[in-house]
Motif scaffolding. Structure first.
Motif, mmCIF file in Angstrom:
data_model
loop_
_atom_site.group_PDB
_atom_site.id
_atom_site.type_symbol
_atom_site.label_atom_id
_atom_site.label_comp_id
_atom_site.label_asym_id
_atom_site.label_seq_id
_atom_site.Cartn_x
_atom_site.Cartn_y
_atom_site.Cartn_z
ATOM 1 N N LEU A 387 -8.646 1.925 4.091
ATOM 2 C CA LEU A 387 -7.718 1.556 3.029
ATOM 3 C C LEU A 387 -8.331 0.383 2.278
ATOM 4 C CD1 LEU A 387 -4.888 2.603 2.242
ATOM 5 C CD2 LEU A 387 -3.922 0.827 3.703
ATOM 6 N N VAL A 388 -8.663 0.574 0.990
ATOM 7 C CA VAL A 388 -9.339 -0.464 0.222
ATOM 8 C C VAL A 388 -8.553 -0.769 -1.051
ATOM 9 C CG1 VAL A 388 -11.598 0.231 1.102
ATOM 10 C CG2 VAL A 388 -10.792 1.140 -1.080
ATOM 11 N N GLY A 389 -8.810 -1.936 -1.579
ATOM 12 C CA GLY A 389 -8.163 -2.353 -2.809
ATOM 13 C C GLY A 389 -8.228 -3.857 -2.937
ATOM 14 N N ARG A 390 -7.874 -4.328 -4.123
ATOM 15 C CA ARG A 390 -7.891 -5.769 -4.347
ATOM 16 C C ARG A 390 -6.817 -6.453 -3.513
ATOM 17 N NH1 ARG A 390 -8.672 -3.462 -9.391
ATOM 18 N NH2 ARG A 390 -10.631 -4.043 -10.438
ATOM 19 N N SER A 391 -6.951 -7.752 -3.366
ATOM 20 C CA SER A 391 -5.945 -8.530 -2.655
ATOM 21 C C SER A 391 -4.606 -8.397 -3.367
ATOM 22 C CB SER A 391 -6.365 -10.006 -2.605
ATOM 23 O OG SER A 391 -5.389 -10.775 -1.956
ATOM 24 N N GLY A 392 -3.561 -8.132 -2.589
ATOM 25 C CA GLY A 392 -2.244 -7.968 -3.174
ATOM 26 C C GLY A 392 -1.916 -6.550 -3.566
ATOM 27 N N GLU A 541 -10.794 9.736 19.876
ATOM 28 C CA GLU A 541 -9.617 9.789 20.738
ATOM 29 C C GLU A 541 -8.317 9.725 19.958
ATOM 30 O OE1 GLU A 541 -9.702 6.776 23.672
ATOM 31 O OE2 GLU A 541 -11.550 7.464 24.624
ATOM 32 N N CYS A 542 -8.290 8.979 18.860
ATOM 33 C CA CYS A 542 -7.039 8.798 18.123
ATOM 34 C C CYS A 542 -7.348 8.616 16.643
ATOM 35 C CB CYS A 542 -6.280 7.580 18.645
ATOM 36 S SG CYS A 542 -7.107 5.996 18.345
ATOM 37 N N ALA A 543 -6.288 8.606 15.846
ATOM 38 C CA ALA A 543 -6.443 8.371 14.408
ATOM 39 C C ALA A 543 -6.616 6.880 14.159
ATOM 40 C CB ALA A 543 -5.224 8.898 13.667
ATOM 41 N N LEU A 544 -7.469 6.562 13.174
ATOM 42 C CA LEU A 544 -7.686 5.170 12.795
ATOM 43 C C LEU A 544 -7.319 4.986 11.326
ATOM 44 C CD1 LEU A 544 -9.880 5.230 15.289
ATOM 45 C CD2 LEU A 544 -10.685 3.173 14.139
ATOM 46 N N LEU A 545 -6.536 3.933 11.066
ATOM 47 C CA LEU A 545 -6.263 3.506 9.699
ATOM 48 C C LEU A 545 -6.740 2.069 9.606
ATOM 49 C CD1 LEU A 545 -5.116 4.001 6.895
ATOM 50 C CD2 LEU A 545 -2.876 3.287 7.757
ATOM 51 N N VAL A 546 -7.748 1.847 8.758
ATOM 52 C CA VAL A 546 -8.443 0.562 8.728
ATOM 53 C C VAL A 546 -8.330 -0.048 7.343
ATOM 54 C CG1 VAL A 546 -10.612 -0.622 9.185
ATOM 55 C CG2 VAL A 546 -10.085 1.504 10.391
ATOM 56 N N ILE A 547 -7.848 -1.294 7.288
ATOM 57 C CA ILE A 547 -7.967 -2.061 6.051
ATOM 58 C C ILE A 547 -9.384 -2.604 6.013
ATOM 59 C CG2 ILE A 547 -7.227 -4.124 4.818
ATOM 60 C CD1 ILE A 547 -4.458 -3.722 5.890
ATOM 61 N N ALA A 548 -10.150 -2.154 5.042
ATOM 62 C CA ALA A 548 -11.590 -2.426 5.066
ATOM 63 C C ALA A 548 -12.054 -3.043 3.766
ATOM 64 C CB ALA A 548 -12.349 -1.129 5.323
ATOM 65 N N HIS A 549 -12.959 -4.000 3.887
ATOM 66 C CA HIS A 549 -13.625 -4.591 2.733
ATOM 67 C C HIS A 549 -15.137 -4.485 2.839
ATOM 68 C CE1 HIS A 549 -9.936 -7.320 1.717
ATOM 69 N NE2 HIS A 549 -9.861 -6.128 1.173
ATOM 70 N N ARG A 550 -15.641 -4.300 4.048
ATOM 71 C CA ARG A 550 -17.085 -4.330 4.237
ATOM 72 C C ARG A 550 -17.686 -2.944 4.179
ATOM 73 N NH1 ARG A 550 -18.714 -8.811 8.813
ATOM 74 N NH2 ARG A 550 -17.813 -10.636 7.791
ATOM 75 N N THR A 553 -17.837 -0.676 7.328
ATOM 76 C CA THR A 553 -16.622 0.051 7.680
ATOM 77 C C THR A 553 -16.382 1.199 6.724
ATOM 78 O OG1 THR A 553 -15.669 -2.009 8.542
ATOM 79 C CG2 THR A 553 -14.151 -0.189 8.109
ATOM 80 N N VAL A 554 -16.554 0.943 5.441
ATOM 81 C CA VAL A 554 -16.204 1.925 4.419
ATOM 82 C C VAL A 554 -17.103 3.145 4.455
ATOM 83 C CG1 VAL A 554 -16.082 2.310 1.935
ATOM 84 C CG2 VAL A 554 -15.182 0.194 2.910
ATOM 85 N N GLN A 555 -18.404 2.931 4.539
ATOM 86 C CA GLN A 555 -19.319 4.048 4.365
ATOM 87 C C GLN A 555 -19.280 5.044 5.521
ATOM 88 O OE1 GLN A 555 -23.305 2.572 4.068
ATOM 89 N NE2 GLN A 555 -23.392 1.853 6.193
ATOM 90 N N HIS A 556 -18.721 4.644 6.678
ATOM 91 C CA HIS A 556 -18.650 5.549 7.818
ATOM 92 C C HIS A 556 -17.270 6.192 7.949
ATOM 93 C CE1 HIS A 556 -22.616 4.519 9.201
ATOM 94 N NE2 HIS A 556 -22.328 3.220 9.192
ATOM 95 N N ALA A 557 -16.345 5.839 7.091
ATOM 96 C CA ALA A 557 -14.995 6.387 7.186
ATOM 97 C C ALA A 557 -14.994 7.859 6.778
ATOM 98 C CB ALA A 557 -14.041 5.592 6.304
ATOM 99 N N ASP A 558 -14.120 8.641 7.424
ATOM 100 C CA ASP A 558 -13.985 10.055 7.057
ATOM 101 C C ASP A 558 -13.318 10.210 5.701
ATOM 102 O OD1 ASP A 558 -14.985 11.401 9.544
ATOM 103 O OD2 ASP A 558 -13.394 10.184 10.422
ATOM 104 N N GLN A 559 -12.437 9.279 5.372
ATOM 105 C CA GLN A 559 -11.853 9.268 4.041
ATOM 106 C C GLN A 559 -11.501 7.837 3.668
ATOM 107 O OE1 GLN A 559 -8.132 11.323 3.556
ATOM 108 N NE2 GLN A 559 -7.111 10.259 5.242
ATOM 109 N N ILE A 560 -11.534 7.556 2.390
ATOM 110 C CA ILE A 560 -11.208 6.230 1.870
ATOM 111 C C ILE A 560 -10.065 6.403 0.881
ATOM 112 C CG2 ILE A 560 -12.072 4.216 0.630
ATOM 113 C CD1 ILE A 560 -14.928 5.174 1.438
ATOM 114 N N VAL A 561 -9.015 5.602 1.063
ATOM 115 C CA VAL A 561 -7.869 5.623 0.161
ATOM 116 C C VAL A 561 -7.905 4.353 -0.673
ATOM 117 C CG1 VAL A 561 -5.354 5.691 -0.017
ATOM 118 C CG2 VAL A 561 -6.504 6.978 1.796
ATOM 119 N N VAL A 562 -7.848 4.511 -1.995
ATOM 120 C CA VAL A 562 -7.931 3.375 -2.908
ATOM 121 C C VAL A 562 -6.522 3.013 -3.369
ATOM 122 C CG1 VAL A 562 -8.918 2.488 -5.039
ATOM 123 C CG2 VAL A 562 -10.204 4.143 -3.663
ATOM 124 N N LEU A 563 -6.166 1.744 -3.189
ATOM 125 C CA LEU A 563 -4.868 1.235 -3.650
ATOM 126 C C LEU A 563 -5.082 0.336 -4.856
ATOM 127 C CD1 LEU A 563 -2.837 0.139 -0.483
ATOM 128 C CD2 LEU A 563 -2.349 2.043 -2.001
#
Length: 614
Positions: A387-392, A541-550, A553-563
């Motif tokens: 999960l990526v996006g600007r602060s706020g 083993e389980c689902a991961l939802l990651v708030i990511a800035h680096r 983290t981002v480039q290895h994610a299966d999907q990236i959601v932009v907010l």
């Protein structure tokens, strides 16, 4: 239609006594026993002047009646013993009432709606459990029984004085009535000053907790004196209110004492004249004087009890306010969390529904200022979603909603296809674990912190998460290993170590959905690379939802959601979003995030370092 005026709370002494009496529910037997013992002791005390009267009358004939002296001594000793037992019963009852109140307050405060913690300072809430209940203990353990027994004993003394000499009693009644008028005029001021003092004490606790919780920041910015002045203002306010209460109480006590002493002198002078004129006997005068002096204690206890009850009402109103704060909806108690082992059939089964889905979700901490505006996203099982996006943009708010800290204003939140509203909050939280950016380490051992959610976890499970979270070096370094004590808030650990402890704690329960908020923010490059591999293993083993800035983290994610501005504007993999999402491309351009190339230029290598943030 004109709104009905707000109901003004009844501040009368009668209402205050009724309120304090309600607090003794469940302890009425102790109240009755203590009252009976106190009354028995008081009756023994009331009998002593009559015996003294007989001794004086007998002694006038030149004889000493030794059985009467022995009876007087027995009455005195028995009164003291009975009073001591009654006082112990009262004190024990007071402690029981406070224990009950504190249990109720703690249970309530731990279950408040999250919005209430935003509105109330934690230090002030804590003071209601400590300082306010302590004041109430004195009220229920002393004031209520003192009020009843003092009034009854005073009435008994007055009845006996009336029997001995009605004229002298009239003199005593006039002086006591004057004192009662003074006391009545002071009670309202005592209660108001007590309320202000308790509020100021709560503010002291809140401001001190605020300063100590951010002590490194306070010292780095050399703000010790500023914080001391801030807390000092609260201390001065509490001092002024306490002095005002003491001033009013100091006027009240001497008024009672002067009235009783004045009546005693009047009785002594006028009674002496009546003895000289043979209107009464010396024994009657001695008995009457003893009852007049004996009246001091019950009257003083009555007036003191009334003042103490008014003070206690100030503390009780703060406690009552805390007990009335809204809590999370009641829910069935979930069984104790235990370390779980996933069934192979479950691991191999194809999941028909995503672990988490948000459908057109809208939410605002303030209803007039929405943070999320129609967010839609899915988090598949055994996949990593970033999960990526600007602060706020609303990333952390999504985590708060998934954890059911708040309820969405509109839209749907689903776990495995089931609406969150069909599940209790405990059932929702049983499925998830969170590693917050502000990692929490409690005072205790390393094992205590890791097994916080699963206290009875097997040793093999503990070792598994220690290895997964790369905590072996911390275990080796701490004296006592897993049994080694950590400092307050983990002060002896680095930020990265605290974060890894939080990760181990989250993994121990084998959650179906793991929420990670900036998991690599406190890690160096080596540990960051190791954690990236751990996250990949966890995603199996389980689902991961990651708030990511680096990038790592981002480039290895299966999907990236932009907010963006509380809305989901794009979803895909890193390479796809660089092409189709202007927002993501802008974020990436600021950090020069690019897929790895066989021969990166020095500029590209420097600007795509893992420590750069998206």
């Amino acid at each position: 239609m004109t709104a009905a005026p707000a109901q003004v709370p009844d501040r009368s002494t009668r209402a205050a006594v009724a309120t304090m009496y309600r607090l003794t529910t469940g302890h009425r037997a102790s109240v009755v026993v203590a009252t009976v013992l106190t009354l028995v002791g008081s009756a023994l005390g009331l009998a002593q002047p009559l015996v003294a009267k007989q001794i004086v009358d007998v002694s006038g004939d030149g004889r000493v009646f030794w059985p009467l002296l022995l009876l007087l001594a027995v009455l005195f000793v028995t009164e003291a013993a009975t009073g001591a037992v009654g006082r112990f019963v009262l004190e024990r009852m007071g402690e029981g009432v406070v224990r009950q109140l504190r249990h109720g307050l703690v249970g309530r405060l731990l279950r408040l709606e999250m919005r209430e913690y935003d509105r109330h300072r934690s230090g002030d809430l804590i003071s209601r459990v400590t300082a306010d209940t302590t004041l109430l203990r004195e009220v229920v353990s002393q004031a209520l029984v003192d009020l009843v027994t003092g009034a009854l004993v005073a009435a008994g003394a007055v009845a006996l004085m009336l029997w001995i000499d009605p004229l002298l009693l009239l003199l005593v009644a006039l002086t006591v009535a004057a004192a009662a008028a003074v006391v009545a005029s002071l009670l309202k001021g005592i209660r108001a000053a007590s309320e202000q003092m308790q509020n100021s004490v709560g503010a002291i606790a809140a401001d001190l907790e605020r300063a100590l919780g951010a002590l490194p920041m306070v010292r780095v910015h050399r703000a010790e004196d500023r914080e001391a002045r801030r807390i000092g203002e609260r201390i001065e306010s509490a001092h002024d209110a306490g002095v005002r209460t003491a001033k009013l109480a100091s006027v009240m006590s001497p008024a009672v004492e002067l009235a009783v002493q004045g009546s005693f002198l009047l009785v002594l002078v006028i009674g002496g004249l009546r003895v000289t004129g043979h209107a009464t006997s010396l024994g009657d005068l001695v008995a009457f004087l003893l009852y007049a002096s004996y009246l001091v204690l019950p009257l003083s206890s009555v007036f003191r009890a009334v003042g103490l009850i008014q003070r206690g009402m100030g503390a009780y109103q703060r406690i009552e306010h805390a007990l009335a704060l809204p809590v999370e909806p009641s829910q069935a108690q979930m069984p104790a969390v235990r370390a779980r082992t996933r069934e192979p059939a479950r691991q191999a089964a194809a999941y028909e529904e995503p672990a988490l889905a948000l459908r057109d979700l809208t939410f605002g901490y303030d209803p007039d200022r929405p943070v999320l505006r129609g967010v839609t996203l899915t988090v598949p099982h055994r996949r990593q979603t970033a999960l990526v996006g600007r602060s706020g943009a609303g990333k952390s708010t999504i985590f708060a909603l998934v954890a059911r800290f708040y309820e969405p204003d509109s839209g749907a939140l689903l776990f495995d296809g089931r609406p969150a509203g069909e599940l209790t909050r405990a059932e929702c939280r049983e499925r998830i674990a969170i590693v917050d950016q502000n990692t929490h380490v409690v005072h205790g051992t390393l094992r205590d912190n890791i097994t916080y959610a699963v206290p009875d976890a097997p040793e093999a499970e503990v070792r598994r998460v220690v290895e997964l979270a790369q905590l072996d070096d911390v275990v080796r370094r701490l004296p006592g290993g897993l049994s080694g004590l950590l400092g307050e808030r983990g002060s002896t650990l680095s930020g990265g170590e605290r974060q890894r402890i939080a990760l181990a704690r989250a993994l121990l329960g084998r959650p179906e959905l793991l929420l990670l908020d900036e998991p690599t923010s406190h890690l160096d490059a080596i540990n960051e690379t190791a954690l990236t591999k751990v996250m990949k293993d966890i995603a199996g083993e389980c689902a991961l939802l990651v708030i990511a800035h680096r990038l790592s983290t981002v480039q290895h994610a299966d999907q990236i959601v932009v907010l963006e501005n509380g809305r989901t504007t794009a979803c895909g993999r890193h390479e796809e979003l660089l092409t189709c999402s202007p927002t993501y491309r802008e974020l990436a351009a600021g950090q020069m995030l690019r897929p790895a190339t066989p021969h990166p230029s020095p500029m590209t290598t420097a600007r795509s370092h893992p420590h750069n943030q998206l």
